[in-house]
Write an enzyme that holds these catalytic residues in place. Sequence first.
Site, PDB file in Angstrom:
ATOM      1  N   ASP A  37       0.826  -1.221   0.000  1.00 34.99           N
ATOM      2  CA  ASP A  37       0.000   0.000   0.000  1.00 34.99           C
ATOM      3  C   ASP A  37       0.857   1.267   0.000  1.00 34.99           C
ATOM      4  OD1 ASP A  37      -2.389  -1.678   0.362  1.00 34.99           O
ATOM      5  OD2 ASP A  37      -1.658  -1.917   2.415  1.00 34.99           O
ATOM      6  N   HIS A  65      -3.970  -2.244  -6.341  1.00 33.22           N
ATOM      7  CA  HIS A  65      -3.307  -1.003  -6.742  1.00 33.22           C
ATOM      8  C   HIS A  65      -4.351  -0.023  -7.255  1.00 33.22           C
ATOM      9  CE1 HIS A  65       0.591  -3.471  -7.651  1.00 33.22           C
ATOM     10  NE2 HIS A  65       0.299  -3.397  -6.374  1.00 33.22           N
TER      11      HIS A  65
END
Length: 448
Positions: A37, A65
């Site tokens: 992340d 993503h």
Amino acid sequence: MSTTNAINGNLYEQLHQGRTNMYKSKVDVVLGAQWGDEGKGKVVDMLASEVDIVCRCQGGNNAGHTVVANGTEFDFHLLPSGVVNEKCISVIGNGVVIHLPSLFDEVLKNEAKGLQHLEHRLIISDRAHLVFDFHQHVDGMQEAEKGGKSLGTTKKGIGPAYSSKATRNGIRVGELLGDFNAFSDKFKLIVATHLRLFPSINVDVEAELTRYRDYAEKVRPYVKDTICFLHTALRNGKTILVEGANAAMLDIDFGTYPYVTSSNCSIGGVLTGLGLPPQTIGEVIGVVKAYTTRVGDGPFPSEQLNEIGDLLQTRGFEVGVTTKRKRRCGWLDIPLLRYTSLVNGYTCICLTKLDILDTLPEIKVAVSYKKANGDKLDHFPGTIAELGNIEVEYAVLPGWQTSTEHIRNFKELPENAQHYVRFLEKELSVPVRWVGVGKGRESIINVH
């Protein structure tokens, strides 16, 4: 003895002389430097506008993503983030495990947002392994059996699929496209194996085979030998970018085992997951969030279970793209980053989400670990027991308490924000090449 040494010395020198390079270009790699992340997708999106090919090399739809392009937010799980660039070929390599229903759902959702002509610019390796629904059921059951000691898996079937691969009864994409009777026999065998181990799972074999006969024709136009494709591209001078999924601290070998994923998400996974030799690697870009986050369970030395952690979570909108779980938040961790830099060999850093720190009067950075007896650790702990018993030492840096969100020139950042970036550079001995201060690709500042 001296004669032998001289001969061996000459041989060793000869070994390194006269090297030929058949490749006209290099493969640049974007890797997460923490627990995921970090904003890899945004970095890939930025660079993909200038490359010919973007690749995924490992993991599955357990990765998430987010890319913002022209005001539209795209969420990718299996597709490389580079698919937003219509001039770019996207490759899903042999090291990826693919749940075909999820792949085509993802394609449809992103086509509805404006993604076009994927059939002409997405290539899937014939050697990639398949994730079946029963893998996902098993994943959930195994996690439930652990009770309070769960690993925080995404329950996407990734671990069980890699287990099937390792025990050599997994099924590859290429086998689905070959003799369907042979595929059917192998599918029945792998189902029988799982039913012996997990008798409570329910698999309608004939219905699944009917379903996968359809998927075979649906996926067929995308499938190629990606190894030959990539090597031909390199010999022809094509530029290639690899998008690592997950992150270094989730690597099955180098992460906080067992609170890790089931693949190598460090630099080694790039080579094995795409069939590339080491000499093809060019830049290795480590993506570092300006603070640290983690989804799920596992050790987290710099975690802040207080108002700082809450503020970072709220300001950073720290919710997992795949799991929708709130991310745990803490200060930037230098010992952790030194360790992942050792493993991956970062040539430069992209520091993301610096703007999330804008409101803080002071900012802490973890700079060293100490054992319970007060001795400093000179290495990153290899077990979670050791990592759980360390004490973290912090440096305190002044905040800037000014919005950086609309700044596009490094020298225009507040002095203390620049100092924060330079502090990271100095501690890691790796240059910070870009700094992110917002969501879109336009919010990435070129430092040099």
